[in-house]
Motif scaffolding. Sequence first.
Motif, PDB file in Angstrom:
ATOM      1  N   ARG A 196       0.829  -1.204   0.000  1.00 29.33           N
ATOM      2  CA  ARG A 196       0.000   0.000   0.000  1.00 29.33           C
ATOM      3  C   ARG A 196       0.870   1.262   0.000  1.00 29.33           C
ATOM      4  NH1 ARG A 196      -4.976   0.622  -1.384  1.00 29.33           N
ATOM      5  NH2 ARG A 196      -5.192   2.314   0.127  1.00 29.33           N
ATOM      6  N   GLN A 197       2.144   1.091  -0.252  1.00 32.31           N
ATOM      7  CA  GLN A 197       3.039   2.243  -0.277  1.00 32.31           C
ATOM      8  C   GLN A 197       3.038   2.947  -1.636  1.00 32.31           C
ATOM      9  OE1 GLN A 197       6.887   0.634   0.693  1.00 32.31           O
ATOM     10  NE2 GLN A 197       6.409   0.338   2.868  1.00 32.31           N
ATOM     11  N   GLN A 198       2.630   2.226  -2.689  1.00 31.54           N
ATOM     12  CA  GLN A 198       2.788   2.709  -4.053  1.00 31.54           C
ATOM     13  C   GLN A 198       1.507   3.344  -4.605  1.00 31.54           C
ATOM     14  OE1 GLN A 198       2.954  -0.586  -3.252  1.00 31.54           O
ATOM     15  NE2 GLN A 198       5.145  -0.960  -3.034  1.00 31.54           N
ATOM     16  N   SER A 199       1.704   4.288  -5.483  1.00 29.05           N
ATOM     17  CA  SER A 199       0.583   4.907  -6.193  1.00 29.05           C
ATOM     18  C   SER A 199       0.962   5.075  -7.658  1.00 29.05           C
ATOM     19  CB  SER A 199       0.232   6.272  -5.585  1.00 29.05           C
ATOM     20  OG  SER A 199      -0.143   6.152  -4.229  1.00 29.05           O
ATOM     21  N   MET A 200      -0.052   5.319  -8.476  1.00 25.86           N
ATOM     22  CA  MET A 200       0.185   5.603  -9.898  1.00 25.86           C
ATOM     23  C   MET A 200      -0.335   6.981 -10.226  1.00 25.86           C
ATOM     24  SD  MET A 200      -0.359   2.205 -12.163  1.00 25.86           S
ATOM     25  CE  MET A 200       0.451   0.668 -11.730  1.00 25.86           C
ATOM     26  N   ILE A 201       0.433   7.657 -11.077  1.00 28.94           N
ATOM     27  CA  ILE A 201       0.082   9.046 -11.390  1.00 28.94           C
ATOM     28  C   ILE A 201       0.388   9.338 -12.847  1.00 28.94           C
ATOM     29  CG2 ILE A 201       2.345  10.036 -10.755  1.00 28.94           C
ATOM     30  CD1 ILE A 201       0.613  12.253  -9.302  1.00 28.94           C
ATOM     31  N   LEU A 202      -0.412  10.195 -13.445  1.00 25.37           N
ATOM     32  CA  LEU A 202      -0.232  10.603 -14.835  1.00 25.37           C
ATOM     33  C   LEU A 202       0.726  11.793 -14.900  1.00 25.37           C
ATOM     34  CD1 LEU A 202      -3.985  10.330 -15.744  1.00 25.37           C
ATOM     35  CD2 LEU A 202      -2.187   9.082 -16.960  1.00 25.37           C
ATOM     36  N   VAL A 203       1.783  11.635 -15.710  1.00 25.69           N
ATOM     37  CA  VAL A 203       2.770  12.703 -15.864  1.00 25.69           C
ATOM     38  C   VAL A 203       2.939  13.002 -17.355  1.00 25.69           C
ATOM     39  CG1 VAL A 203       5.126  13.469 -15.393  1.00 25.69           C
ATOM     40  CG2 VAL A 203       3.972  11.924 -13.782  1.00 25.69           C
ATOM     41  N   PRO A 204       2.442  14.138 -17.842  1.00 28.74           N
ATOM     42  CA  PRO A 204       2.638  14.485 -19.249  1.00 28.74           C
ATOM     43  C   PRO A 204       4.120  14.587 -19.587  1.00 28.74           C
ATOM     44  CG  PRO A 204       0.943  15.865 -18.262  1.00 28.74           C
ATOM     45  CD  PRO A 204       1.583  15.117 -17.146  1.00 28.74           C
ATOM     46  N   ARG A 205       4.471  14.187 -20.783  1.00 27.42           N
ATOM     47  CA  ARG A 205       5.876  14.185 -21.204  1.00 27.42           C
ATOM     48  C   ARG A 205       6.508  15.565 -21.124  1.00 27.42           C
ATOM     49  NH1 ARG A 205       8.289  10.882 -25.486  1.00 27.42           N
ATOM     50  NH2 ARG A 205      10.329  11.700 -26.036  1.00 27.42           N
ATOM     51  N   ASP A 206       5.720  16.614 -21.412  1.00 26.00           N
ATOM     52  CA  ASP A 206       6.290  17.965 -21.450  1.00 26.00           C
ATOM     53  C   ASP A 206       6.336  18.631 -20.075  1.00 26.00           C
ATOM     54  OD1 ASP A 206       3.606  18.436 -21.050  1.00 26.00           O
ATOM     55  OD2 ASP A 206       3.314  19.636 -22.867  1.00 26.00           O
ATOM     56  N   THR A 207       6.106  17.876 -19.000  1.00 30.15           N
ATOM     57  CA  THR A 207       6.176  18.426 -17.651  1.00 30.15           C
ATOM     58  C   THR A 207       7.614  18.829 -17.334  1.00 30.15           C
ATOM     59  OG1 THR A 207       4.371  16.983 -16.929  1.00 30.15           O
ATOM     60  CG2 THR A 207       5.765  17.931 -15.201  1.00 30.15           C
ATOM     61  N   PRO A 208       7.841  20.052 -16.845  1.00 28.37           N
ATOM     62  CA  PRO A 208       9.198  20.430 -16.425  1.00 28.37           C
ATOM     63  C   PRO A 208       9.732  19.441 -15.385  1.00 28.37           C
ATOM     64  CG  PRO A 208       7.777  22.358 -16.486  1.00 28.37           C
ATOM     65  CD  PRO A 208       6.885  21.174 -16.707  1.00 28.37           C
ATOM     66  N   GLY A 209      10.992  19.041 -15.576  1.00 27.92           N
ATOM     67  CA  GLY A 209      11.592  18.060 -14.685  1.00 27.92           C
ATOM     68  C   GLY A 209      11.574  16.647 -15.240  1.00 27.92           C
ATOM     69  N   VAL A 210      10.881  16.427 -16.375  1.00 28.98           N
ATOM     70  CA  VAL A 210      10.869  15.120 -17.030  1.00 28.98           C
ATOM     71  C   VAL A 210      11.890  15.133 -18.167  1.00 28.98           C
ATOM     72  CG1 VAL A 210       9.531  13.445 -18.350  1.00 28.98           C
ATOM     73  CG2 VAL A 210       8.459  14.700 -16.470  1.00 28.98           C
ATOM     74  N   THR A 211      12.854  14.222 -18.110  1.00 24.99           N
ATOM     75  CA  THR A 211      13.884  14.135 -19.142  1.00 24.99           C
ATOM     76  C   THR A 211      13.962  12.712 -19.680  1.00 24.99           C
ATOM     77  OG1 THR A 211      15.213  15.828 -18.037  1.00 24.99           O
ATOM     78  CG2 THR A 211      16.325  14.470 -19.677  1.00 24.99           C
ATOM     79  N   VAL A 212      13.684  12.561 -20.965  1.00 29.13           N
ATOM     80  CA  VAL A 212      13.909  11.278 -21.638  1.00 29.13           C
ATOM     81  C   VAL A 212      15.382  11.274 -22.021  1.00 29.13           C
ATOM     82  CG1 VAL A 212      13.272   9.785 -23.558  1.00 29.13           C
ATOM     83  CG2 VAL A 212      11.526  11.194 -22.447  1.00 29.13           C
ATOM     84  N   LYS A 213      16.170  10.547 -21.235  1.00 27.58           N
ATOM     85  CA  LYS A 213      17.621  10.700 -21.268  1.00 27.58           C
ATOM     86  C   LYS A 213      18.296   9.971 -22.427  1.00 27.58           C
ATOM     87  CE  LYS A 213      21.512  10.708 -18.033  1.00 27.58           C
ATOM     88  NZ  LYS A 213      21.948  10.393 -16.656  1.00 27.58           N
ATOM     89  N   ARG A 214      17.920   8.722 -22.651  1.00 28.64           N
ATOM     90  CA  ARG A 214      18.575   7.946 -23.705  1.00 28.64           C
ATOM     91  C   ARG A 214      17.732   6.728 -24.043  1.00 28.64           C
ATOM     92  NH1 ARG A 214      23.051   3.942 -20.917  1.00 28.64           N
ATOM     93  NH2 ARG A 214      21.956   3.668 -18.940  1.00 28.64           N
ATOM     94  N   ALA A 215      18.026   6.158 -25.213  1.00 30.72           N
ATOM     95  CA  ALA A 215      17.388   4.908 -25.616  1.00 30.72           C
ATOM     96  C   ALA A 215      18.228   3.742 -25.113  1.00 30.72           C
ATOM     97  CB  ALA A 215      17.257   4.841 -27.128  1.00 30.72           C
ATOM     98  N   MET A 216      17.569   2.755 -24.523  1.00 27.73           N
ATOM     99  CA  MET A 216      18.234   1.543 -24.081  1.00 27.73           C
ATOM    100  C   MET A 216      18.150   0.498 -25.193  1.00 27.73           C
ATOM    101  SD  MET A 216      19.089   2.616 -21.127  1.00 27.73           S
ATOM    102  CE  MET A 216      19.932   1.089 -20.710  1.00 27.73           C
ATOM    103  N   GLN A 217      19.247  -0.165 -25.470  1.00 28.96           N
ATOM    104  CA  GLN A 217      19.255  -1.196 -26.490  1.00 28.96           C
ATOM    105  C   GLN A 217      18.830  -2.548 -25.917  1.00 28.96           C
ATOM    106  OE1 GLN A 217      23.125  -1.223 -28.340  1.00 28.96           O
ATOM    107  NE2 GLN A 217      22.715   0.634 -29.502  1.00 28.96           N
ATOM    108  N   VAL A 218      18.288  -3.381 -26.789  1.00 33.85           N
ATOM    109  CA  VAL A 218      17.923  -4.756 -26.445  1.00 33.85           C
ATOM    110  C   VAL A 218      18.652  -5.667 -27.430  1.00 33.85           C
ATOM    111  CG1 VAL A 218      16.050  -6.427 -26.242  1.00 33.85           C
ATOM    112  CG2 VAL A 218      15.655  -4.046 -25.596  1.00 33.85           C
ATOM    113  N   PHE A 219      19.688  -6.348 -26.958  1.00 31.20           N
ATOM    114  CA  PHE A 219      20.533  -7.162 -27.834  1.00 31.20           C
ATOM    115  C   PHE A 219      21.028  -6.350 -29.043  1.00 31.20           C
ATOM    116  CE2 PHE A 219      17.994 -10.526 -25.732  1.00 31.20           C
ATOM    117  CZ  PHE A 219      19.028 -11.296 -25.228  1.00 31.20           C
TER     118      PHE A 219
END
Length: 404
Positions: A196-219
């Motif tokens: 019961r410690q966890q919650s889910m929340i909607l965060v728009p991509r353009d929210t200040p403080g959100v950084t899509v840092k890099r793409a992770m490779q799979v094999f």
Amino acid sequence: MDFAFDARTEELRAKLLAFMDEYVHPAEPVAEEQRAQLASPWDTPAVVEELKAEARRQGLWNLFLPDAEYGAGLTNLQYAPLAEITGRSPHLAPTATNCAAPDTGNMEVLAQFGNEQQRKQWLEPLLAGEIRSAFAMTEPEVASSDATNITTHIERDGDDYVITGRKWYISGAMNPDCKIFIVMGKTDPDGADIRRQQSMILVPRDTPGVTVKRAMQVFGYEDHSHGGHAEVVFDQARVPVANLIGEEGGGFAIAQARLGPGRIHHCMRLIGMAERAIELMCRRAVGRTAFGKALAQQGVVQNWIADARVTVEQLRLLVLKTAWLMDTVGNKGAHAEIQAIKIATPRAVVGILDRAIQLHGAGGVSQDFPLAELYASARTLMLADGPDEVHQRSLARRELKKYL
């Protein structure tokens, strides 16, 4: 248990098979050619949008969603053979029919747990295929196979929540059309009940403080067609309290509700991947000669093909049984079977793909055949939605409980 296809399933199967043959498979090389010409490899090729328009025109749209108000209203048993068909082209067909993860799970969450405003703002454009989304749970600093380990903080500050944390392998996040994240974090990290410690929340991509840092490779693959798998940093990203999905402390339960259908959808598509591998094996076997006779006449090759057919038939029956149970007794009642298919299907399909690669020789590991990329996808699913060992542990406990 009756797994015979009803009239509606037969109708949709026929339409979907024709759609695959006429539109999807011919579009596979076109999509690759177009992607090479795009300004960014994460942009969507024009042919994908054409496929989406055609699928929607034919009524092959949102087939995954059992809620008739938002989706096709199909049962799991009706959807299973359709998802299998799309699995034959897993990097195009699910997107073309708006049945691609992680959007499917996110739409299910919003349909089931979202409020009216959340559904209007985010579910409706997702259902229309106008935007994409991502689900941010996995973290690099902890063993995310245990979801109670997550460290991302979601702290209340007046009328806002402030999100701080680091996530990775967030599928779809590299796609510029990904406009919304569903983020799982802790609102009560010191709570007595760890679920019961966890919650889910909607965060728009353009929210200040959100950084899509890099793409992770799979094999070595960046998986452009699925929008990649990104590392995402949330540095005091602030969103309104109204963005909380459900209630504080409800995140773990929502995650479990989300992952049940997600797991069976993956297994359905994996069977389609295996069917394509068998087709490619057979075509290769009858078209190649080694040591004076066709590969199809070599005993070892015949064994591989026979074993693959037996395995697929077994897997399909287990998946259909699981779908039937989910429809009749609910996800909880089908919990053991969901775990069983999650353990058995990726592992077996990886084996089939491995044999198919071997049969194709150097071509099997090349970009000229889809096998290497299919292998990478299937092998990843031995980790995604809970690694095999977690499901084995839980299933064994359930079995042993009968004797304790």
